[in-house]
Design a protein around this motif. Sequence first.
Motif, PDB file in Angstrom:
ATOM      1  N   ARG A  92     -21.686 104.221 -64.195  1.00 22.69           N
ATOM      2  CA  ARG A  92     -22.428 102.975 -64.351  1.00 22.69           C
ATOM      3  C   ARG A  92     -23.926 103.203 -64.200  1.00 22.69           C
ATOM      4  O   ARG A  92     -24.370 104.116 -63.526  1.00 22.69           O
ATOM      5  N   SER A 118     -23.566 103.151 -70.841  1.00 26.31           N
ATOM      6  CA  SER A 118     -23.464 102.298 -69.662  1.00 26.31           C
ATOM      7  C   SER A 118     -24.542 101.226 -69.602  1.00 26.31           C
ATOM      8  O   SER A 118     -24.486 100.330 -68.755  1.00 26.31           O
ATOM      9  N   PHE A 121     -24.006  97.260 -69.281  1.00 19.27           N
ATOM     10  CA  PHE A 121     -23.875  96.502 -68.043  1.00 19.27           C
ATOM     11  C   PHE A 121     -25.203  95.880 -67.609  1.00 19.27           C
ATOM     12  O   PHE A 121     -25.232  95.090 -66.667  1.00 19.27           O
ATOM     13  N   PHE A 140     -15.512 102.487 -70.008  1.00 15.51           N
ATOM     14  CA  PHE A 140     -15.997 101.282 -69.349  1.00 15.51           C
ATOM     15  C   PHE A 140     -15.210 100.036 -69.727  1.00 15.51           C
ATOM     16  O   PHE A 140     -15.575  98.921 -69.317  1.00 15.51           O
ATOM     17  N   ALA A 143     -13.848  97.958 -66.714  1.00 16.88           N
ATOM     18  CA  ALA A 143     -14.930  97.345 -65.935  1.00 16.88           C
ATOM     19  C   ALA A 143     -15.591  96.222 -66.714  1.00 16.88           C
ATOM     20  O   ALA A 143     -15.930  95.170 -66.150  1.00 16.88           O
ATOM     21  N   GLU A 146     -13.323  93.241 -66.617  1.00 18.05           N
ATOM     22  CA  GLU A 146     -13.337  92.644 -65.285  1.00 18.05           C
ATOM     23  C   GLU A 146     -14.585  91.820 -65.052  1.00 18.05           C
ATOM     24  O   GLU A 146     -14.547  90.767 -64.404  1.00 18.05           O
ATOM     25  N   GLU A 147     -15.714  92.276 -65.614  1.00 16.27           N
ATOM     26  CA  GLU A 147     -16.972  91.558 -65.424  1.00 16.27           C
ATOM     27  C   GLU A 147     -17.212  90.524 -66.509  1.00 16.27           C
ATOM     28  O   GLU A 147     -18.288  89.936 -66.613  1.00 16.27           O
TER      29      GLU A 147
END
Length: 335
Positions: A92, A118, A121, A140, A143, A146-147
């Motif tokens: 990340r 990354s 994000f 990723f 993740a 999830e976000e």
Amino acid sequence: MMSRLEPLTVPASRRSTDNVAQARLHDVEIILPQSEPPAAAQMICEVFRAANDLFPDSGYRTAVRNLSSQMRAVPPGWKPQTVIFLGGITSRWPLNSGEKASLQRICRQAQRSLFAGSAIFLLPETGINALVESAVHSNFAAAAEEEQLACAPAGTLITNSARISTAVSSFAALRVLAGFLRADRGPFIADAVCDYLGLAFGPVSEQSKVSLQLRQTAGGDALIVKILDLMQQNLEEPLLIRDIAQQAGVSPRKLERRFQQKARTSPLAAYRKLRIEKARQLLLHTTLPLAEIVAATGFGSRSSLTEWFKREYKTSPQAFRKQYYADRHPAGSLA
């Protein structure tokens, strides 16, 4: 903390008082995570370097930075045309509270932004558009889900949406850069740069800087392009200009006139320059002895190649190769 790198070369003939030339300067900022060295941006820089090298009027000026306090210290009038956030694909991008303000400022001022790897994000923190559909690397995917990032379908390499583009990696970002070049400088230059760098999504043809520049000068004239292709196919055993004209279906006189009018040089001079360029490539990228390079470029004798090479590069072939290897392997360094 990273210092600003030297900008990519803009031709020395461009005067600061030339308003037209200044208007064509295009500032590109490449932003890396704090932990990444400037070398991580080399591949991206090379695209803009190639554009400037092949076509000096491209005028790209590139710098590499991070989101440190240095970025917050740039002048108030700073307004880059392109900003590239270049993240990796294994971890990340860490973003602290101090860097968030820099990120938001950059994205507000940039005309367009690219988020690679990354860097996706960072999007929710930009303050400009947190719902941009992103190309997400498989590392990723979990993740990002999830976000609750807006993710493009699995397997999507790049996305483009108004001012914001995304790419799954720095390699995929090259596709976006090809689109940027096309939008900025037109399809001819974009395709030529892709070809010159050997990018798979560009057209496949020769990778000769001399040929590309002559094609651009000639405005893509069909006869000039055909003749240049014939010349490149016959560098080792050069054809006579009358034979080239015959193969192209025109008279030598018409061929001469067309080159002078469109390419602003003679066919003989263009042919010789292609052969000198080939000699340079062989000197740089092979260990062939000079006698074999003479034979491979059709100069007939060592003295002939040396004479024309000196006219073009202001040094002899031997000195050119020696200096190249000295620069790559300076005394005391590891080979």
